[in-house]
Scaffold this motif. Structure first.
Motif, PDB file in Angstrom:
ATOM      1  N   ASP A 374       0.860  -1.185   0.000  1.00  0.00           N
ATOM      2  CA  ASP A 374       0.000   0.000   0.000  1.00  0.00           C
ATOM      3  C   ASP A 374       0.894   1.233   0.000  1.00  0.00           C
ATOM      4  OD1 ASP A 374      -1.644   2.172   0.654  1.00  0.00           O
ATOM      5  OD2 ASP A 374      -2.949   0.955   1.907  1.00  0.00           O
ATOM      6  N   MET A 375       0.814   2.014  -1.074  1.00  0.00           N
ATOM      7  CA  MET A 375       1.654   3.197  -1.217  1.00  0.00           C
ATOM      8  C   MET A 375       0.908   4.486  -0.917  1.00  0.00           C
ATOM      9  SD  MET A 375       4.617   2.079  -1.859  1.00  0.00           S
ATOM     10  CE  MET A 375       5.450   3.540  -2.439  1.00  0.00           C
ATOM     11  N   GLY A 376      -0.301   4.374  -0.380  1.00  0.00           N
ATOM     12  CA  GLY A 376      -1.043   5.556   0.030  1.00  0.00           C
ATOM     13  C   GLY A 376      -1.940   6.118  -1.059  1.00  0.00           C
ATOM     14  N   ASP A 377      -2.827   7.008  -0.637  1.00  0.00           N
ATOM     15  CA  ASP A 377      -3.793   7.597  -1.562  1.00  0.00           C
ATOM     16  C   ASP A 377      -3.128   8.442  -2.645  1.00  0.00           C
ATOM     17  OD1 ASP A 377      -5.804   6.422  -0.092  1.00  0.00           O
ATOM     18  OD2 ASP A 377      -6.249   8.235   1.071  1.00  0.00           O
ATOM     19  N   GLY A 378      -1.998   9.066  -2.323  1.00  0.00           N
ATOM     20  CA  GLY A 378      -1.359   9.947  -3.286  1.00  0.00           C
ATOM     21  C   GLY A 378      -0.958   9.256  -4.564  1.00  0.00           C
ATOM     22  N   LEU A 379      -0.543   8.001  -4.487  1.00  0.00           N
ATOM     23  CA  LEU A 379      -0.161   7.233  -5.663  1.00  0.00           C
ATOM     24  C   LEU A 379      -1.267   6.281  -6.125  1.00  0.00           C
ATOM     25  CD1 LEU A 379       3.576   6.291  -4.933  1.00  0.00           C
ATOM     26  CD2 LEU A 379       2.688   8.042  -6.485  1.00  0.00           C
ATOM     27  N   GLY A 380      -2.361   6.225  -5.400  1.00  0.00           N
ATOM     28  CA  GLY A 380      -3.425   5.282  -5.728  1.00  0.00           C
ATOM     29  C   GLY A 380      -4.129   5.623  -7.031  1.00  0.00           C
ATOM     30  N   ASP A 389      -5.244  -3.912  -4.662  1.00  0.00           N
ATOM     31  CA  ASP A 389      -6.284  -2.892  -4.569  1.00  0.00           C
ATOM     32  C   ASP A 389      -5.783  -1.577  -5.176  1.00  0.00           C
ATOM     33  OD1 ASP A 389      -4.868  -1.366  -2.641  1.00  0.00           O
ATOM     34  OD2 ASP A 389      -5.847  -2.390  -0.973  1.00  0.00           O
ATOM     35  N   GLY A 390      -6.593  -0.555  -5.080  1.00  0.00           N
ATOM     36  CA  GLY A 390      -6.291   0.695  -5.759  1.00  0.00           C
ATOM     37  C   GLY A 390      -5.086   1.436  -5.241  1.00  0.00           C
ATOM     38  N   ASN A 391      -4.604   1.111  -4.048  1.00  0.00           N
ATOM     39  CA  ASN A 391      -3.425   1.776  -3.493  1.00  0.00           C
ATOM     40  C   ASN A 391      -2.177   0.903  -3.512  1.00  0.00           C
ATOM     41  OD1 ASN A 391      -4.993   3.985  -2.941  1.00  0.00           O
ATOM     42  ND2 ASN A 391      -4.701   3.966  -0.740  1.00  0.00           N
ATOM     43  N   GLU A 392      -2.306  -0.324  -4.003  1.00  0.00           N
ATOM     44  CA  GLU A 392      -1.183  -1.252  -3.938  1.00  0.00           C
ATOM     45  C   GLU A 392      -0.422  -1.312  -5.253  1.00  0.00           C
ATOM     46  OE1 GLU A 392      -2.116  -4.699  -0.745  1.00  0.00           O
ATOM     47  OE2 GLU A 392      -3.370  -4.751  -2.538  1.00  0.00           O
ATOM     48  N   TRP A 393       0.901  -1.373  -5.117  1.00  0.00           N
ATOM     49  CA  TRP A 393       1.797  -1.485  -6.263  1.00  0.00           C
ATOM     50  C   TRP A 393       2.894  -2.493  -5.924  1.00  0.00           C
ATOM     51  CZ3 TRP A 393       0.276   1.135 -10.511  1.00  0.00           C
ATOM     52  CH2 TRP A 393      -0.632   2.192 -10.325  1.00  0.00           C
ATOM     53  N   ARG A 394       3.372  -3.182  -6.948  1.00  0.00           N
ATOM     54  CA  ARG A 394       4.519  -4.062  -6.754  1.00  0.00           C
ATOM     55  C   ARG A 394       5.774  -3.226  -6.514  1.00  0.00           C
ATOM     56  NH1 ARG A 394       8.130  -6.857 -11.385  1.00  0.00           N
ATOM     57  NH2 ARG A 394       8.404  -4.627 -11.684  1.00  0.00           N
ATOM     58  N   THR A 395       6.627  -3.659  -5.597  1.00  0.00           N
ATOM     59  CA  THR A 395       7.904  -2.988  -5.393  1.00  0.00           C
ATOM     60  C   THR A 395       8.733  -3.098  -6.666  1.00  0.00           C
ATOM     61  OG1 THR A 395       7.881  -3.668  -3.069  1.00  0.00           O
ATOM     62  CG2 THR A 395       9.969  -2.836  -3.962  1.00  0.00           C
ATOM     63  N   PRO A 396       9.023  -1.994  -7.346  1.00  0.00           N
ATOM     64  CA  PRO A 396       9.787  -2.092  -8.597  1.00  0.00           C
ATOM     65  C   PRO A 396      11.263  -2.354  -8.323  1.00  0.00           C
ATOM     66  CG  PRO A 396       9.352   0.201  -8.082  1.00  0.00           C
ATOM     67  CD  PRO A 396       8.620  -0.610  -7.044  1.00  0.00           C
ATOM     68  N   PRO A 397      11.918  -3.185  -9.132  1.00  0.00           N
ATOM     69  CA  PRO A 397      13.365  -3.346  -8.994  1.00  0.00           C
ATOM     70  C   PRO A 397      14.069  -2.013  -9.230  1.00  0.00           C
ATOM     71  CG  PRO A 397      12.424  -5.015 -10.456  1.00  0.00           C
ATOM     72  CD  PRO A 397      11.357  -4.006 -10.228  1.00  0.00           C
ATOM     73  N   VAL A 426      11.005   9.377  -4.088  1.00  0.00           N
ATOM     74  CA  VAL A 426      11.005   9.041  -2.661  1.00  0.00           C
ATOM     75  C   VAL A 426       9.916   9.815  -1.939  1.00  0.00           C
ATOM     76  CG1 VAL A 426      12.341   9.174  -0.524  1.00  0.00           C
ATOM     77  CG2 VAL A 426      13.462   8.457  -2.649  1.00  0.00           C
ATOM     78  N   LEU A 427       9.778  11.088  -2.257  1.00  0.00           N
ATOM     79  CA  LEU A 427       8.829  11.951  -1.548  1.00  0.00           C
ATOM     80  C   LEU A 427       7.372  11.611  -1.861  1.00  0.00           C
ATOM     81  CD1 LEU A 427      10.775  15.307  -1.940  1.00  0.00           C
ATOM     82  CD2 LEU A 427      10.445  14.000   0.186  1.00  0.00           C
ATOM     83  N   TRP A 428       7.125  10.882  -2.916  1.00  0.00           N
ATOM     84  CA  TRP A 428       5.772  10.447  -3.230  1.00  0.00           C
ATOM     85  C   TRP A 428       5.359   9.211  -2.419  1.00  0.00           C
ATOM     86  CZ3 TRP A 428       1.534  12.372  -5.023  1.00  0.00           C
ATOM     87  CH2 TRP A 428       1.562  13.429  -5.949  1.00  0.00           C
ATOM     88  N   HIS A 429       6.305   8.561  -1.775  1.00  0.00           N
ATOM     89  CA  HIS A 429       5.979   7.342  -1.040  1.00  0.00           C
ATOM     90  C   HIS A 429       5.053   7.656   0.134  1.00  0.00           C
ATOM     91  CE1 HIS A 429       9.049   5.556  -3.449  1.00  0.00           C
ATOM     92  NE2 HIS A 429       9.128   4.443  -2.743  1.00  0.00           N
ATOM     93  N   GLY A 430       3.975   6.892   0.230  1.00  0.00           N
ATOM     94  CA  GLY A 430       3.039   7.016   1.344  1.00  0.00           C
ATOM     95  C   GLY A 430       2.628   5.648   1.825  1.00  0.00           C
ATOM     96  N   GLU A 434       5.382   5.529   4.297  1.00  0.00           N
ATOM     97  CA  GLU A 434       5.401   6.880   4.857  1.00  0.00           C
ATOM     98  C   GLU A 434       6.497   7.060   5.913  1.00  0.00           C
ATOM     99  OE1 GLU A 434       2.446  10.073   7.113  1.00  0.00           O
ATOM    100  OE2 GLU A 434       1.620   8.254   6.194  1.00  0.00           O
ATOM    101  N   PRO A 435       6.715   6.103   6.838  1.00  0.00           N
ATOM    102  CA  PRO A 435       7.813   6.303   7.793  1.00  0.00           C
ATOM    103  C   PRO A 435       9.168   6.441   7.123  1.00  0.00           C
ATOM    104  CG  PRO A 435       6.317   4.594   8.572  1.00  0.00           C
ATOM    105  CD  PRO A 435       5.921   4.896   7.160  1.00  0.00           C
ATOM    106  N   ALA A 436       9.414   5.671   6.062  1.00  0.00           N
ATOM    107  CA  ALA A 436      10.682   5.787   5.336  1.00  0.00           C
ATOM    108  C   ALA A 436      10.792   7.159   4.678  1.00  0.00           C
ATOM    109  CB  ALA A 436      10.799   4.678   4.296  1.00  0.00           C
ATOM    110  N   ARG A 437       9.692   7.610   4.082  1.00  0.00           N
ATOM    111  CA  ARG A 437       9.702   8.941   3.461  1.00  0.00           C
ATOM    112  C   ARG A 437       9.994  10.019   4.491  1.00  0.00           C
ATOM    113  NH1 ARG A 437       4.025  10.773   2.286  1.00  0.00           N
ATOM    114  NH2 ARG A 437       4.247  11.489   4.448  1.00  0.00           N
TER     115      ARG A 437
END
Length: 458
Positions: A374-380, A389-397, A426-430, A434-437
């Motif tokens: 889940d990368m958050g609503d900002g990238l959903g 789901d609408g907020n989930e993305w595969r971790t890209p290599p 990096v700043l788009w990560h949610g 979000e803690p890493a961002r």
């Protein structure tokens, strides 16, 4: 338990050496024995370095069909006719220029190296997305003579300002996608549009060779360990297996194998049929499309598809540059301390019995777990894709990410290219990230520079 952000780690007594780990043995050889040492604009286009001369001939044939334009049928070039009737591109390389990364259009440019997935609420065949009546699951903005393109895609941008903890300002651009002049009926009010740039092609055979058990072992859908990371696998319909299997490829891990991903791209992107997808890409309500001439049944023969799949699976991963430089090693430590490695898992070992000789038993450094997060609503995008789901993305290599500007002459990152730099990405990560961002936002300017130096070395 998640590692402390850097400023807290230092406060509680972590040494500088803790944040500047040594280079691990073989770490600079991101693709193991397949790795190519090249930093030129052709860095993504070499065959695996452990490939024999005899097998390289097949790679060359696949490369030829990957790069050449397909033409409208009927044509004298019968081995390359059958384009369309509707399509996104005339060749694989039109989107994956030099086997690299696409980008969103600038100003009034056409959408040449990205596409728009479409769907409406609900579940489609085998649990996949539900097609849009009259348009299917992917916008086709181009068409052959006598067939209307489906619509004209447009993107507009709005800037969103922000600042690091030290006060340095930044701005993120927010895209809005619209479809103009729809040719096959009104577009539904509940339409989902999901933009996807063409990803870098390197190392796909190595990713396919990571044992499924190793990927699934990293799942934690209920966050049982309490670290805030709840990656999970996507299970998607595999035509060859006639069953739902682990998804590895695509921005939402919505394709199971390189073969199915490739055959799906032939159909969805260029309108070319294969034995796997034998029917023309003509949704109901497009009679001119259905009546258009074709280039054979199938248009892409089994041998040709196998050659392109082999080419795709054996593209070499470039070696890292300056991997032992002090600033890169400091950046590596910061990347880990911020928690980025929780999803961008650095190291994997491929199966000893993988189908392709060159990728067997390799220690690789792709920086991915191949799981959904889940990368958050900002990238959903709001759009389900099998289990994603609408907020989930595969971790890209991340391997090769530092060469994108050299190869593709841009620095557009994330699934839709909205990030204009690695730091913006990096700043788009949610969501889970979000803690890493926020840890990165707390870095000093020098620490941020070190982090980018590390990413650019990959």
């Amino acid at each position: 338990m998640r590692r402390l952000p850097v400023f807290l780690a230092l406060f509680f007594g972590a040494s500088c050496e803790d944040l500047a780990p040594a280079l691990e043995p073989g770490e600079e050889l991101a693709g193991g024995d397949t790795t190519i040492r090249d930093e030129s604009p052709n860095a993504f286009s070499y065959s695996a370095r452990n490939m024999t001369f005899e097998r390289r001939q097949r790679f060359v044939v696949g490369n030829s069909f990957f790069n050449k334009n397909w033409v409208i049928a009927p044509a004298s070039t019968t081995g390359r006719d059958g384009l369309g009737p509707t399509f996104n591109a005339r060749s694989c390389s039109a989107c994956h220029f030099k086997d690299g990364r696409g980008r969103p259009p600038e100003a009034d440019e056409p959408f040449t190296s990205m596409l728009l997935r479409l769907s409406i609420p609900g579940e489609g065949l085998h649990g996949g997305p539900r097609d849009v009546p009259g348009y299917g699951d992917q916008l086709q903005p181009n068409a052959i003579d006598g067939v209307a393109p489906e619509a004209v895609p447009k993107v507009t941008w709005v800037e969103r300002p922000g600042a690091f903890a030290d006060g340095e300002a930044y701005s993120l651009r927010v895209p809005t996608y619209t479809l103009e002049d729809p040719a096959y009926g009104p577009l539904p009010a509940d339409l989902f549009i999901s933009p996807r740039v063409a990803p870098v092609m390197i190392g796909m055979g190595l990713l396919e060779a990571i044992p499924e058990a190793d990927i699934v072992a990293r799942e934690d859908p209920r966050d049982a360990d309490g670290d805030g990371i709840s990656g999970r696998a996507n299970y998607v319909w595999d035509l060859a297996a006639d069953a739902a299997v682990l998804g590895r490829f695509g921005w939402k891990a919505n394709q199971s194998t390189i073969a199915q991903q490739t055959a799906g791209a032939f159909l969805g992107d260029m309108g070319l049929t294969t034995e796997m997808f034998p029917l023309e890409n003509c949704p109901e309500g497009q009679p001119e499309c259905a009546a258009a001439p074709h280039g054979g049944q199938p248009e892409v023969t089994a041998d040709l598809l196998e050659d392109v799949v082999f080419y795709t699976a054996t593209l070499a991963v470039p070696a890292r540059r300056g991997a032992d430089a002090p600033e890169v090693l400091r950046g590596k430590g910061l990347f880990a301390a911020a928690g980025c490695v929780d999803c961008h898992v650095p190291r994997h070992i491929t199966a000893a019995d993988a189908a392709i000789d060159e990728v067997r038993g390799q220690t690789i450094w792709p920086y991915t777990d191949l799981l959904l997060h889940d990368m958050g609503d900002g990238l959903g995008d709001g759009r389900r894709d099998y289990l994603a789901d609408g907020n989930e993305w595969r971790t890209p290599p991340l391997w090769g990410i530092g060469l994108v500007e050299t190869v593709n002459r841009h620095t557009s990152f994330l699934h839709d290219g909205r990030a204009r730099s690695l730091m913006e990405a990096v700043l788009w990560h949610g969501g889970e990230a979000e803690p890493a961002r926020e840890a990165v936002r707390s870095f000093s300017a020098d620490e941020r520079a070190d982090l980018i130096a590390f990413l650019e070395s990959l």
